[in-house]
Enzyme design. Structure first.
Site, PDB file in Angstrom:
ATOM      1  N   ASP A  90      -2.893 -90.371  53.352  1.00 38.06           N
ATOM      2  CA  ASP A  90      -2.628 -90.527  53.986  1.00 38.06           C
ATOM      3  C   ASP A  90      -2.338 -90.326  55.548  1.00 38.06           C
ATOM      4  OD1 ASP A  90      -2.154 -92.354  52.316  1.00 38.06           O
ATOM      5  OD2 ASP A  90      -0.814 -93.670  52.832  1.00 38.06           O
ATOM      6  N   LYS A 152      -4.667 -98.129  56.614  1.00 43.34           N
ATOM      7  CA  LYS A 152      -3.759 -98.479  56.796  1.00 43.34           C
ATOM      8  C   LYS A 152      -2.838 -99.076  58.304  1.00 43.34           C
ATOM      9  CE  LYS A 152       0.407 -96.706  55.127  1.00 43.34           C
ATOM     10  NZ  LYS A 152       1.298 -94.858  54.426  1.00 43.34           N
ATOM     11  N   LYS A 181      -4.774-100.829  53.054  1.00 41.71           N
ATOM     12  CA  LYS A 181      -3.505-101.096  52.724  1.00 41.71           C
ATOM     13  C   LYS A 181      -2.566-100.972  53.688  1.00 41.71           C
ATOM     14  CE  LYS A 181       0.134 -97.552  51.205  1.00 41.71           C
ATOM     15  NZ  LYS A 181      -0.029 -96.248  51.533  1.00 41.71           N
TER      16      LYS A 181
END
Length: 216
Positions: A90, A152, A181
């Site tokens: 991430d 995300k 996400k």
């Protein structure tokens, strides 16, 4: 009853004071409850990977939480994490470049990390709480063109986390190959269910497993 929600959770512990006993407990919970991954600091990736022995994927964060490391540093972090056993990365975008309108640089930054990740999953943190709606839509296009797997919402370390409106906006603007996400501030089972219904296929949260455990 909650298996589907748990299977979409990146069970997360990223506080800077985290110690191994806490990481180990997080790993044990992830195995017990069948979460999608554990999301942990890079310094614990190798130990957690060896401890988990492939039972749950290990996720870690790159350029975290501010995103202003150079692309070379982010790539080195990502490559090191993959060597240590991370199968999900991430990364935080260069927010200053986005604010400056240097969209080519933002996409190049992501693409460089994508290459360093090899075949592992890459999620791109855009920190929605700091963006205008136009910038969020722009990032949907950039992430879609970068080769990343997910967009995300948040690090969980800024002024806000995921919102329902942001997930709906992402769902309307990302490419079909990009998953979503939601992360930051997901505090109830009902919230988790709604984020999923709006299009999120992953949830970054430290709370859902605890809530399920309490319900048991």
């Amino acid at each position: 009853m909650y298996e589907e929600i748990l299977s979409k959770c990146d069970h997360t512990l990223l506080k800077p004071t985290a110690v191994w006993s806490e990481i180990k407990e997080l790993c044990d919970e992830a195995v017990r409850y069948g979460t999608a991954s554990v999301c942990i600091p890079p310094s614990y990736v190798k130990r957690a990977y060896e401890y988990l022995d492939m039972r749950v994927p290990v996720c870690t964060v790159i350029g975290f939480p501010n995103g202003y490391s150079t692309s070379a540093i982010k790539a080195a972090e990502a490559a090191d994490a993959v060597r240590n056993g991370a199968s999900e990365i991430d990364m935080v975008i260069d927010l200053g470049a986005l604010k400056d309108g240097r969209y080519v640089d933002v996409e190049r930054d992501i693409s460089i990390v994508r290459e360093a990740c090899r075949d592992q999953i890459l999620k791109v943190i855009v920190e929605t709480c700091l963006l205008t709606e136009e910038e969020k839509i722009r990032m949907c296009g950039i992430v879609s063109g970068s080769g990343a797997d997910f967009i995300k919402t948040s690090t969980g370390f800024s002024i806000g986390g995921a919102t329902f409106d942001d997930i709906a906006l992402f769902a309307a603007h990302v490419g079909e190959h990009v998953r979503i996400k939601a992360a930051g501030g997901i505090s109830t089972i009902a919230d988790a269910e709604r984020f999923i219904s709006l299009g999120a296929s992953r949830l970054g949260t430290s709370r859902i497993v605890k809530l399920v455990r309490e319900l048991e």
